[in-house]
Design an enzyme around this catalytic site. Structure first.
Site, PDB file in Angstrom:
ATOM      1  N   ARG A  82      -4.957  15.582   6.142  1.00 40.62           N
ATOM      2  CA  ARG A  82      -5.682  15.441   4.996  1.00 40.62           C
ATOM      3  C   ARG A  82      -5.609  16.882   4.006  1.00 40.62           C
ATOM      4  O   ARG A  82      -5.519  16.735   3.079  1.00 40.62           O
ATOM      5  CB  ARG A  82      -7.004  14.652   5.095  1.00 40.62           C
ATOM      6  N   HIS A  88     -11.930   3.766  -3.197  1.00 41.62           N
ATOM      7  CA  HIS A  88     -11.232   4.533  -2.302  1.00 41.62           C
ATOM      8  C   HIS A  88     -11.576   4.388  -0.636  1.00 41.62           C
ATOM      9  O   HIS A  88     -10.978   4.259   0.048  1.00 41.62           O
ATOM     10  CB  HIS A  88     -11.050   5.962  -2.775  1.00 41.62           C
ATOM     11  N   HIS A  91       0.914  -1.089   0.017  1.00 41.54           N
ATOM     12  CA  HIS A  91       0.153  -0.142  -0.033  1.00 41.54           C
ATOM     13  C   HIS A  91       0.940   1.051  -0.179  1.00 41.54           C
ATOM     14  O   HIS A  91       1.695   1.357   0.829  1.00 41.54           O
ATOM     15  CB  HIS A  91      -1.011   0.083   1.165  1.00 41.54           C
ATOM     16  N   ASP A 149       2.035   3.238   2.983  1.00 38.28           N
ATOM     17  CA  ASP A 149       1.159   4.282   2.959  1.00 38.28           C
ATOM     18  C   ASP A 149       1.690   5.592   2.545  1.00 38.28           C
ATOM     19  O   ASP A 149       2.106   5.856   1.435  1.00 38.28           O
ATOM     20  CB  ASP A 149       0.348   4.139   4.179  1.00 38.28           C
ATOM     21  N   TYR A 200      -5.095   7.421  -6.963  1.00 46.64           N
ATOM     22  CA  TYR A 200      -6.581   8.168  -7.116  1.00 46.64           C
ATOM     23  C   TYR A 200      -6.163   9.641  -7.651  1.00 46.64           C
ATOM     24  O   TYR A 200      -7.302  10.233  -7.590  1.00 46.64           O
ATOM     25  CB  TYR A 200      -7.310   8.491  -5.964  1.00 46.64           C
ATOM     26  N   HIS A 259      -5.659  -1.085   6.158  1.00 48.71           N
ATOM     27  CA  HIS A 259      -5.793  -0.312   7.649  1.00 48.71           C
ATOM     28  C   HIS A 259      -6.806  -1.373   8.679  1.00 48.71           C
ATOM     29  O   HIS A 259      -6.347  -1.799   9.363  1.00 48.71           O
ATOM     30  CB  HIS A 259      -6.400   1.068   7.590  1.00 48.71           C
TER      31      HIS A 259
END
Length: 420
Positions: free
Chosen positions: A79, A192, A56, A305, A118, A254
């Protein structure tokens, strides 16, 4: 034909000494033990593992390392910083950044990466940049192209999120169908999250490419679970089950905040679980039920990640340490189980991750004489070594890194500095 002599090697049936691995056209054609080192072979000292799989990755998140801690904040404020970074990238700048990130992975022992992609801009230029970056770095890639249609449950995309969205599930599937696989690239799909893909579209995305890997961000934050329960009366796992998404081809990334019934649902369908311990710690996500998921039937894999750290050995150790912190018990995962997660290429659709005839010639030599590893038991190397102990990395029969320096791209720190 290429030959590699391994001082010690982590083989499917245990650790062996003085192992000779012969490879042709990138695949292992023989594995044997020898008393004398043959002339002309590459010598790999220490413990030699199969190539590591990073299941990931968000390559562009590497630009956030060391830049999000000043005011503390939450996952959601983090974010916002990520969105700012996403808004600045072009295909050319993303190629440079991803090439450096994948080189950083290569010198740490990664021979295959799952890129959860994405940042589309309505086309495949960004995806092609990622494909080229992996090729340049000498590692295989599974491009997990993510459907992203909503800014939250019941909310339209806005701002930079528009770069992520294809508008509809049908348009997403049509664009992904234009991507082509090759010897170094597999194409997979991703939901997503249940926040970003509406309920009525989940089954379309889950069924669009039934023979390819499918990944999903699942229950990373309690707020995701709360929003899903409020909107649908279902947990995110139950919502995926309703959509027919649960199967062995699915990997839940996760899987942190799960109910007992969620764990049973995932395990009973053979859904894989990808843990990213250093990111989950960095973002204060929490510690997921890794042991319970594995016992229920979910194969485990590991990812970096957001690349707060690129060190597969630390991710493996973090899996065990998280369990110790969560339960107060040691030895929740045996070293062999940690290595199995570390080398789980099946989550990415590759038949790799073992030193045996027919597998790709992916080898990672880890020093046993460093300040960290000196004196450790063979089977416990994974619990003490770090990426700094990786001396030689072989991907597809070709040496791609030596002592932290990429064979063709050079110094990774310089690459990253220039890209950033």
């Amino acid at each position: 034909m290429k030959s590699f002599w391994c001082e010690r090697a982590w083989l499917p049936d245990g650790v062996a000494s003085r192992v000779l691995v012969r490879a042709d056209r990138g695949r292992i054609v023989s594995v044997s033990t020898v008393d004398t080192i043959p002339l002309g072979c590459e010598r790999l000292y220490g413990m030699v593992f199969p190539g590591f799989a990073n299941a990931h990755s968000h390559a562009f998140h590497r630009g956030l390392r060391g830049r999000t801690h000043g005011d503390g904040g939450t996952f959601w404020t983090w974010r916002d910083r990520m969105y700012e970074l996403a808004s600045s990238l072009t295909p050319d700048s993303y190629l440079r950044l991803a090439r450096a990130v994948y080189a950083e992975m290569a010198v740490a022992g990664v021979t295959a990466v799952g890129e959860f992609h994405y940042l589309h801009d309505g086309g495949n230029e960004m995806g092609e940049a990622l494909r080229q970056a992996a090729l340049d770095a000498g590692i295989r890639i599974t491009l997990l192209d993510a459907c992203y249609l909503a800014g939250g449950i019941g909310q339209p995309v806005s701002g930079v999120q528009e770069r992520f969205s294809d508008g509809t599930g049908e348009k997403w599937a049509a664009r992904v169908s234009d991507l082509r696989e090759d010897d170094n690239t597999k194409i997979g799909a991703a939901i997503h999250s249940v926040r970003a893909v509406p309920r009525e579209t989940l089954s379309l995305v889950a069924g669009a490419f039934p023979d390819r890997p499918l990944h999903v961000h699942l229950s990373e934050q309690p707020a995701e679970n709360e929003a899903c329960l409020e909107a649908y009366g279902l947990t995110p796992t139950q919502l995926l089950a309703e959509a027919g998404a649960l199967s062995p081809r699915l990997t839940a990334v996760h899987a942190t905040h799960l109910s007992t019934s969620d764990i049973h649902l995932l395990g009973s369908h053979g859904v894989g679980a990808c843990f990213c311990p250093t990111t989950e710690a960095d973002l204060a996500d929490g510690i997921g039920p890794a042991r319970e998921l594995n016992d229920a039937g979910s194969p485990l894999s590991l990812g970096s990640d957001q690349h707060a750290v690129v060190d597969p050995l630390l991710e493996a150790r973090g899996l065990e340490h998280g369990e110790r912190l969560r339960t107060g018990q040691r030895g929740r995962f045996a070293p062999a189980e940690l290595v199995a997660a570390l080398t789980n290429h099946a989550a990415l659709g590759w038949d790799a991750g073992r030193i045996e005839v027919g597998a790709p010639a992916d080898l990672v030599a880890v020093r046993l004489d460093s300040a960290r590893t000196a004196g450790c038991a063979d089977e416990q190397v994974v619990l003490v070594a770090t990426a700094a102990d990786v001396s030689i990395v072989v991907s597809g029969g070709r040496v791609v890194a030596r002592n932290g320096v990429h064979e063709t791209l050079g110094d990774v720190g310089r690459l990253l500095t220039e890209a950033l």
